[in-house]
Write a protein that holds these residues in place. Sequence first.
Motif, PDB file in Angstrom:
ATOM      1  N   GLN A   6      15.287  13.014  -8.263  1.00 12.47           N
ATOM      2  CA  GLN A   6      16.202  12.119  -8.122  1.00 12.47           C
ATOM      3  C   GLN A   6      15.625  10.780  -8.347  1.00 12.47           C
ATOM      4  N   THR A   7      16.278   9.980  -9.208  1.00 12.32           N
ATOM      5  CA  THR A   7      15.823   8.452  -9.377  1.00 12.32           C
ATOM      6  C   THR A   7      17.223   7.512  -9.180  1.00 12.32           C
ATOM      7  N   PRO A   8      17.241   6.438  -8.941  1.00 16.34           N
ATOM      8  CA  PRO A   8      15.996   6.097  -8.026  1.00 16.34           C
ATOM      9  C   PRO A   8      16.074   6.481  -6.606  1.00 16.34           C
ATOM     10  N   LYS A   9      15.198   6.067  -5.729  1.00 17.26           N
ATOM     11  CA  LYS A   9      15.051   6.406  -4.531  1.00 17.26           C
ATOM     12  C   LYS A   9      15.769   5.699  -3.684  1.00 17.26           C
ATOM     13  N   GLN A  11      18.605   1.952  -3.888  1.00 18.96           N
ATOM     14  CA  GLN A  11      19.603   1.101  -4.920  1.00 18.96           C
ATOM     15  C   GLN A  11      20.387   0.142  -3.921  1.00 18.96           C
ATOM     16  N   LEU A  21      23.045   7.385 -11.253  1.00 19.03           N
ATOM     17  CA  LEU A  21      22.001   8.242 -10.377  1.00 19.03           C
ATOM     18  C   LEU A  21      21.597   9.300 -11.417  1.00 19.03           C
ATOM     19  N   THR A 110      18.996   9.732  -2.854  1.00 16.97           N
ATOM     20  CA  THR A 110      19.208   8.419  -3.465  1.00 16.97           C
ATOM     21  C   THR A 110      19.774   7.754  -2.160  1.00 16.97           C
TER      22      THR A 110
END
Lengths: 115, 114
Positions: A6-9, A11, A21, A110
């Motif tokens: 998953q990105t970002p961790k 936000q 996401l 995230t």
Amino acid sequence: NAGVTQTPKFQVLKTGQSMTLQCAQDMNHNSMYWYRQDPGMGLRLIYYSASEGTTDKGEVPNGYNVSRLNKREFSLRLESAAPSQTSVYFCASSEEGTGWRETQYFGPGTRLLVL
Amino acid sequence: AQSVTQPDIHITVSEGASLELRCNYSYGATPYLFWYVQSPGQGLQLLLKYFSGDTLVQGIKGFEAEFKRSQSSFNLRKPSVHWSDAAEYFCAVAPNNAGNMLTFGGGTRLMVKP
């Protein structure tokens, strides 16, 4: 195998901003899911995709949209973020999507903060 | 609709002591039952699951759970806790038909004293 990524961790957004996401799995799974986790409430399903090309609403879909880009990737979009969407978001995948008997494999999450 | 209750929000046990985490569910028939563990900063990992048959199921990391239909419970147990078991534990249920969603309990956070 990386499993589910998953990105970002993490936000931080301001109210009204949008973001996407990203989630990807390398296990050749058919089904993918997006959950949100809030303190004391466990995980709640936002949307899921039983197979490539299909998406369905879960328990708490309002304020979110999803795209199953291909078999590997399933993104979650917040069009206009609200403070109530502050949460930890988890993506998961499972092999066949034939029912909830299957083991779901989760990404690391995230963490989203909406100010 | 199904629901899951984990009555204990926090539990602290000493290393080496036994552990039991409670889970009660509400559902008209026998559901599918799961226990997941979430280590700090990590996603959820399946510990064990029950679909049918033997009511005592064995999972990974030395955990077991017992399904008791009469009590609508699916409690998780471990005979001797290790410091690495400190985590949050989630019970989840799904109806025994396809096409419906997994419902999670609120979680129990386990702390292990040395």
